[in-house]
Every structure is written in structure tokens, then in C-alpha cells.
Design a protein around this motif. Structure first.
Motif: not given
Length: 211
Positions: A177-190
Motif C-alpha cells: 500500500s502506498a499509505d503503509a509506512t511499515a509492515t503490519t497485520v491486516s487480517m488474522v486467520a488464526q
């Protein structure tokens, strides 16, 4: 005829026995022990001195034996103290090792229990997401989660917005994403589970990072 008087008879020669060796006992005689007339004069205190010297000579080996026996006993005592010290150290090491092994076995047992319960916790989390967790099942699920937290120190982790940590997260999907400044969790499967710093299972998530 007038007989000669006794006083007129010639003097008999005096024989002095000044031999250094007694002819009867064959023992050596000191000059001080021989009188002028050749007779042997007992020396006052000679036997006592000889006896004292004899006792001293005879007592010397006995004193040496006692000294040697004392040194041997002291050596045995030192060895016994060393053996007792070594036994005590081995016992202390055994107790310490046993306690460490007991603690490690207890931790492994708890980890095994949590790993066995993780699939059940996944079902509970999925039912909660879909709104199916209600009634008696809700009470049982909450009780189970409370026991795992209180007795087994289990902690659930993994939420949207958390910064991605490869030691605690397993990325199933990755987006940019162009707005992301760091790698973060976007969805939790488990969700993930851990006990203290030990990760039982990493959280399985989708992540989003900068382009």
C-alpha cells in the motif's frame, strides 16, 4: 734358735689387675671402675644411668610408632572430610539438577496440554467471530479460557494493526500500500498462543507493507 717374727717376713708382692676386660664376664671395664688393688668397684648410679639410657633407647622406636600412627590418623581424618565434602557437593548438584528437570518436565507437560487444546481454542474463536458462541457453550468456553490463562499462563495474541514480527506471526498473504509506512497485520486467520516468551503457535495473518 730364735724363730723369725711375722713382721720380719718379706712383704708379699701386690698384684693389681688393671685389665680393661673382665676375665670372667668378658665385659669392658672403665678405668674408674678398677681400684688400685685390681678389684672392680661398682660405679654409683651407673646401672641407673644405663637403665635410663636403655629406656630412652627402647622408648624411641615406640615414640616413632605413635607419631606415625598419629600422622596416619590425621591423614585418614582429612580423607574422610574430603569424601564427606565431595558427597555433599554431589548431593547438592543432584538436588539442583532434579529440581531443574522437574521444572522442565512440568513446562513440557503444560506446553503439551496447551498444544492439544489449541484446535479447540480456534473453534471457540471462530464461533465467536460468527456470533455462534452463546448459551451453555459460551460459559464452558469462557471457563476453559480462564483456566488456560490462570493455571497455564497462556496468552492469545495477534490483532489487526500489530506490527509484523516473524518470530510471532506467520504471513499467509502479503499486500502493499502506498499509505503503509511499515509492515503490519491486516487480517488474522488464526490467533497465536504463547506461554511467557515461548511461542506455542504463531499467529497466522495477512500483512500489508509499503510499496
Amino acid at each position: 734358735m730364735t724363730g723369725a717374727s711375722y713382721d720380719d717376713q718379706p712383704e708379699q708382692p701386690i698384684i693389681r689387675d688393671k685389665r680393661r676386660m673382665d676375665p670372667e664376664t668378658y665385659e669392658r671395664r672403665d678405668a674408674a671402675d678398677v681400684a688400685d688393688d685390681g678389684t672392680q668397684v661398682p660405679s654409683s648410679g651407673a646401672e641407673g644411668v644405663a637403665g635410663t639410657d636403655g629406656e630412652a633407647v627402647e622408648g624411641a622406636p615406640e615414640a616413632d610408632e605413635q607419631r606415625a600412627e598419629l600422622l596416619d590418623l590425621q591423614d585418614q581424618l582429612a580423607r574422610a572430610k574430603a569424601d564427606a565434602y565431595n558427597i555433599e557437593q554431589r548431593y547438592n548438584a543432584f538436588v539442583k539438577r532434579s529440581r531443574e528437570q522437574e521444572a522442565a518436565a512440568r513446562d513440557r507437560g503444560r506446553a503439551d496440554v496447551v498444544e492439544a487444546v489449541v484446535p479447540v481454542l480456534d473453534d471457540i474463536a471462530l464461533a465467536r467471530q460468527h456470533g455462534d458462541l452463546d448459551g451453555p457453550f459460551l460459559a464452558v468456553a469462557e471457563k476453559l479460557e480462564q483456566v488456560l490463562v490462570a493455571r497455564f499462563e497462556v496468552e492469545r495474541f495477534g490483532a489487526v494493526g500489530d506490527e509484523f514480527d516473524p518470530a510471532h506471526h506467520e504471513a499467509l498473504m502479503h499486500a502493499t500500500s502506498a499509505d503503509a509506512t511499515a509492515t503490519t497485520v491486516s487480517m488474522v486467520a488464526q490467533p497465536g498462543y504463547r506461554r511467557g516468551s515461548a511461542v506455542i503457535r504463531p499467529a497466522r495473518v495477512g500483512v500489508v507493507g509499503p510499496e
